[in-house]
Design a protein around this motif. Structure first.
Motif, PDB file in Angstrom:
ATOM      1  N   LEU A  23       0.836  -1.172  -0.119  1.00 23.56           N
ATOM      2  CA  LEU A  23       0.073  -0.143  -0.124  1.00 23.56           C
ATOM      3  C   LEU A  23       0.981   1.211   0.078  1.00 23.56           C
ATOM      4  O   LEU A  23       0.388   2.517  -0.294  1.00 23.56           O
ATOM      5  CB  LEU A  23      -0.891   0.057   1.236  1.00 23.56           C
ATOM      6  N   LYS A  24       2.071   1.114   0.615  1.00 23.45           N
ATOM      7  CA  LYS A  24       3.059   2.275   0.520  1.00 23.45           C
ATOM      8  C   LYS A  24       3.364   2.620  -1.046  1.00 23.45           C
ATOM      9  O   LYS A  24       3.347   3.818  -1.393  1.00 23.45           O
ATOM     10  CB  LYS A  24       4.019   2.233   1.373  1.00 23.45           C
ATOM     11  N   VAL A  25       3.699   1.440  -1.745  1.00 23.43           N
ATOM     12  CA  VAL A  25       3.939   1.780  -3.016  1.00 23.43           C
ATOM     13  C   VAL A  25       2.869   2.033  -3.905  1.00 23.43           C
ATOM     14  O   VAL A  25       2.777   2.788  -4.825  1.00 23.43           O
ATOM     15  CB  VAL A  25       4.872   0.444  -3.542  1.00 23.43           C
ATOM     16  N   PHE A  26       1.743   1.596  -3.621  1.00 25.90           N
ATOM     17  CA  PHE A  26       0.333   1.595  -4.520  1.00 25.90           C
ATOM     18  C   PHE A  26      -0.577   2.094  -3.493  1.00 25.90           C
ATOM     19  O   PHE A  26      -1.497   1.364  -3.178  1.00 25.90           O
ATOM     20  CB  PHE A  26      -0.145   0.639  -5.217  1.00 25.90           C
ATOM     21  N   PRO A  27      -0.588   3.443  -3.095  1.00 27.95           N
ATOM     22  CA  PRO A  27      -1.594   3.830  -2.158  1.00 27.95           C
ATOM     23  C   PRO A  27      -3.149   3.880  -2.811  1.00 27.95           C
ATOM     24  O   PRO A  27      -4.004   3.659  -2.044  1.00 27.95           O
ATOM     25  CB  PRO A  27      -1.407   5.467  -1.873  1.00 27.95           C
ATOM     26  N   GLU A  28      -3.392   3.579  -4.143  1.00 29.04           N
ATOM     27  CA  GLU A  28      -4.620   3.433  -4.515  1.00 29.04           C
ATOM     28  C   GLU A  28      -5.148   2.033  -4.448  1.00 29.04           C
ATOM     29  O   GLU A  28      -6.505   1.908  -4.840  1.00 29.04           O
ATOM     30  CB  GLU A  28      -4.520   3.599  -6.177  1.00 29.04           C
ATOM     31  N   ILE A  29      -4.483   1.135  -3.853  1.00 31.34           N
ATOM     32  CA  ILE A  29      -4.860  -0.273  -3.590  1.00 31.34           C
ATOM     33  C   ILE A  29      -5.867  -0.221  -2.332  1.00 31.34           C
ATOM     34  O   ILE A  29      -5.244   0.427  -1.388  1.00 31.34           O
ATOM     35  CB  ILE A  29      -3.828  -1.330  -3.779  1.00 31.34           C
ATOM     36  N   ASN A  30      -6.835  -0.807  -2.292  1.00 30.24           N
ATOM     37  CA  ASN A  30      -7.746  -0.832  -0.990  1.00 30.24           C
ATOM     38  C   ASN A  30      -7.512  -2.287  -0.440  1.00 30.24           C
ATOM     39  O   ASN A  30      -7.408  -3.353  -0.998  1.00 30.24           O
ATOM     40  CB  ASN A  30      -9.361  -1.015  -1.432  1.00 30.24           C
ATOM     41  N   HIS A  31      -7.062  -2.247   0.724  1.00 30.42           N
ATOM     42  CA  HIS A  31      -6.805  -3.463   1.410  1.00 30.42           C
ATOM     43  C   HIS A  31      -7.916  -3.887   2.307  1.00 30.42           C
ATOM     44  O   HIS A  31      -8.569  -3.146   3.043  1.00 30.42           O
ATOM     45  CB  HIS A  31      -5.677  -3.192   2.609  1.00 30.42           C
ATOM     46  N   ILE A  32      -8.333  -5.104   1.982  1.00 30.77           N
ATOM     47  CA  ILE A  32      -9.542  -5.667   2.481  1.00 30.77           C
ATOM     48  C   ILE A  32      -9.087  -6.824   3.241  1.00 30.77           C
ATOM     49  O   ILE A  32      -8.738  -7.941   2.883  1.00 30.77           O
ATOM     50  CB  ILE A  32     -10.656  -5.935   1.461  1.00 30.77           C
ATOM     51  N   SER A  33      -9.181  -6.938   4.694  1.00 27.48           N
ATOM     52  CA  SER A  33      -8.496  -8.011   5.366  1.00 27.48           C
ATOM     53  C   SER A  33      -9.850  -8.563   6.140  1.00 27.48           C
ATOM     54  O   SER A  33     -10.733  -7.698   6.919  1.00 27.48           O
ATOM     55  CB  SER A  33      -7.791  -7.495   6.510  1.00 27.48           C
ATOM     56  N   THR A  34     -10.320  -9.661   6.064  1.00 30.76           N
ATOM     57  CA  THR A  34     -11.506 -10.441   6.758  1.00 30.76           C
ATOM     58  C   THR A  34     -11.300 -10.456   8.245  1.00 30.76           C
ATOM     59  O   THR A  34     -12.181 -10.013   8.904  1.00 30.76           O
ATOM     60  CB  THR A  34     -11.829 -11.620   6.106  1.00 30.76           C
ATOM     61  N   GLY A  35     -10.010 -11.020   8.593  1.00 28.75           N
ATOM     62  CA  GLY A  35      -9.740 -10.969  10.138  1.00 28.75           C
ATOM     63  C   GLY A  35      -9.825  -9.529  10.764  1.00 28.75           C
ATOM     64  O   GLY A  35     -10.479  -9.214  11.813  1.00 28.75           O
ATOM     65  N   ASP A  36      -9.453  -8.412  10.070  1.00 27.01           N
ATOM     66  CA  ASP A  36      -9.502  -7.026  10.464  1.00 27.01           C
ATOM     67  C   ASP A  36     -11.161  -6.539  10.605  1.00 27.01           C
ATOM     68  O   ASP A  36     -11.634  -5.906  11.623  1.00 27.01           O
ATOM     69  CB  ASP A  36      -8.949  -6.022   9.612  1.00 27.01           C
ATOM     70  N   ILE A  37     -11.782  -6.866   9.752  1.00 25.53           N
ATOM     71  CA  ILE A  37     -13.327  -6.731   9.613  1.00 25.53           C
ATOM     72  C   ILE A  37     -14.035  -7.185  10.841  1.00 25.53           C
ATOM     73  O   ILE A  37     -14.687  -6.638  11.626  1.00 25.53           O
ATOM     74  CB  ILE A  37     -14.031  -6.858   8.271  1.00 25.53           C
ATOM     75  N   PHE A  38     -13.795  -8.471  11.027  1.00 24.39           N
ATOM     76  CA  PHE A  38     -14.300  -9.247  12.024  1.00 24.39           C
ATOM     77  C   PHE A  38     -14.061  -8.713  13.487  1.00 24.39           C
ATOM     78  O   PHE A  38     -14.749  -8.622  14.229  1.00 24.39           O
ATOM     79  CB  PHE A  38     -13.960 -10.662  12.033  1.00 24.39           C
ATOM     80  N   ARG A  39     -12.553  -8.555  13.671  1.00 26.35           N
ATOM     81  CA  ARG A  39     -12.063  -7.667  14.796  1.00 26.35           C
ATOM     82  C   ARG A  39     -12.839  -6.310  15.194  1.00 26.35           C
ATOM     83  O   ARG A  39     -13.065  -6.205  16.150  1.00 26.35           O
ATOM     84  CB  ARG A  39     -10.546  -7.694  14.748  1.00 26.35           C
ATOM     85  N   GLU A  40     -12.837  -5.547  13.935  1.00 29.08           N
ATOM     86  CA  GLU A  40     -13.554  -4.379  14.109  1.00 29.08           C
ATOM     87  C   GLU A  40     -15.016  -4.551  14.788  1.00 29.08           C
ATOM     88  O   GLU A  40     -15.565  -3.800  15.496  1.00 29.08           O
ATOM     89  CB  GLU A  40     -13.497  -3.526  12.804  1.00 29.08           C
ATOM     90  N   ASN A  41     -15.690  -5.528  14.235  1.00 28.26           N
ATOM     91  CA  ASN A  41     -17.124  -5.790  14.390  1.00 28.26           C
ATOM     92  C   ASN A  41     -17.312  -6.116  15.975  1.00 28.26           C
ATOM     93  O   ASN A  41     -18.138  -6.050  16.680  1.00 28.26           O
ATOM     94  CB  ASN A  41     -17.718  -6.698  13.608  1.00 28.26           C
ATOM     95  N   LEU A  42     -16.161  -7.065  16.284  1.00 29.08           N
ATOM     96  CA  LEU A  42     -16.168  -7.579  17.790  1.00 29.08           C
ATOM     97  C   LEU A  42     -16.091  -6.339  18.591  1.00 29.08           C
ATOM     98  O   LEU A  42     -16.725  -6.298  19.783  1.00 29.08           O
ATOM     99  CB  LEU A  42     -14.894  -8.334  17.626  1.00 29.08           C
ATOM    100  N   LYS A  43     -15.171  -5.562  18.339  1.00 29.83           N
ATOM    101  CA  LYS A  43     -15.014  -4.275  19.288  1.00 29.83           C
ATOM    102  C   LYS A  43     -15.982  -3.581  19.380  1.00 29.83           C
ATOM    103  O   LYS A  43     -16.279  -3.094  20.396  1.00 29.83           O
ATOM    104  CB  LYS A  43     -13.638  -3.566  18.515  1.00 29.83           C
ATOM    105  N   ASN A  44     -16.814  -3.210  18.254  1.00 31.14           N
ATOM    106  CA  ASN A  44     -17.971  -2.468  18.386  1.00 31.14           C
ATOM    107  C   ASN A  44     -19.341  -3.348  18.622  1.00 31.14           C
ATOM    108  O   ASN A  44     -20.315  -2.664  18.532  1.00 31.14           O
ATOM    109  CB  ASN A  44     -18.056  -2.024  16.932  1.00 31.14           C
ATOM    110  N   GLN A  45     -19.049  -4.565  19.181  1.00 29.77           N
ATOM    111  CA  GLN A  45     -20.224  -5.545  19.413  1.00 29.77           C
ATOM    112  C   GLN A  45     -21.532  -5.575  18.652  1.00 29.77           C
ATOM    113  O   GLN A  45     -22.437  -5.366  18.847  1.00 29.77           O
ATOM    114  CB  GLN A  45     -20.704  -4.991  20.825  1.00 29.77           C
ATOM    115  N   THR A  46     -20.980  -5.426  17.182  1.00 32.75           N
ATOM    116  CA  THR A  46     -22.100  -5.728  16.130  1.00 32.75           C
ATOM    117  C   THR A  46     -22.689  -7.214  16.377  1.00 32.75           C
ATOM    118  O   THR A  46     -22.130  -8.008  16.682  1.00 32.75           O
ATOM    119  CB  THR A  46     -21.606  -5.223  14.923  1.00 32.75           C
ATOM    120  N   PRO A  47     -23.728  -7.110  15.528  1.00 33.07           N
ATOM    121  CA  PRO A  47     -24.504  -8.456  15.463  1.00 33.07           C
ATOM    122  C   PRO A  47     -23.426  -9.358  14.829  1.00 33.07           C
ATOM    123  O   PRO A  47     -23.129 -10.592  15.413  1.00 33.07           O
ATOM    124  CB  PRO A  47     -25.817  -8.394  14.711  1.00 33.07           C
TER     125      PRO A  47
END
Ligand code: AMP
Length: 213
Positions: A23-47
């Motif tokens: 991402l540093k070399v190609f900032p236009e790329i979007n990083h999608i991490s399923t683990g990060d998304i799950f962790r974020e949802n867990l932190k925010n206690q979403t369903p």
């Protein structure tokens, strides 16, 4: 240049670190991490987070029904953009689902031995302020206690699933599913291997040449 990239490898292979270098070399790329998304949802206690919690705590895969929907939603919001998908697919069914909803240009496999992984994962922590990742054995901050990235005094944060028992389950789950997935993308001629035994610190040119297809 690859537009849709999968980054694959065992837990602790350095997928997060490698992704941030890309991402540093190609900032236009979007990083999608399923683990990060799950962790974020867990932190925010979403369903979604609450449904995923027990599986994550044990180091097991979250059911495909939940994970596939999450990935589909994410990719729909990234149509026409460059992306790097990290942590998905984790089994052949997910790989098949992915083929139904998009096309893939490159499958990057980070290769590393189980011994090194164990050391990396059990020593892994992050800066609570900005999320930068460190390792007490292999990647300490340049100045002890101070984050290289944001300059804050580091308040250590360790992932709750970075413990010995959960790690064993995560590695077992990886080994069970990895071979057929690697074979699947090899057959499609999308496989590119990256040696990840040492901490990955690649130059911009090396990264560019990896992403050229
Ligand atoms: P990771 O950060 O990729 O190691 O993912 C952390 C945890 O999130 C995993 O141990 C699983 O419980 C869950 N997870 C992440 N990605 C997936 C996936 N593609 N399929 C099922 N579970 C996943």
């Amino acid at each position: 240049m690859a537009k849709h990239i999968l980054i694959f490898g065992p837990p602790g292979a350095g997928k997060g670190t490698f992704s941030s270098q890309i991402l540093k070399v190609f900032p236009e790329i979007n990083h999608i991490s399923t683990g990060d998304i799950f962790r974020e949802n867990l932190k925010n206690q979403t369903p979604l987070g609450l449904k995923a919690k027990d599986y994550m705590d044990k180091g097991e895969l979250v059911p495909d029904s939940l994970t596939n929907e999450l990935v589909k939603d994410k990719l729909e919001t990234n149509v026409g953009k460059l992306w790097l998908l990290d942590g998905y697919p984790r089994n052949l069914k997910q790989a098949g689902f992915l083929d139904e909803i998009t096309n893939i240009d490159l499958f990057l496999l980070l290769e590393v031995s189980r011994d090194i992984i164990t050391k990396r994962i059990l020593g892994r922590y992050s800066c609570k302020s900005c999320g930068a990742i460190y390792n007490k054995y292999t990647l300490p901050p340049k100045k002890e206690g101070i984050c290289d990235n944001c300059g804050a005094e580091i308040k250590f944060e360790q992932r709750s699933d970075d413990n010995e028992e959960t790690l064993k389950n995560r590695l077992d789950a990886y080994e069970k599913n990895a071979k057929p997935i690697i074979k699947y993308y090899k057959k499609k001629k999308l496989l590119k291997k990256v040696n990840a035994e040492n901490t990955l610190e690649l130059t911009g040119d090396q990264i560019k040449s990896i992403l050229e297809i």
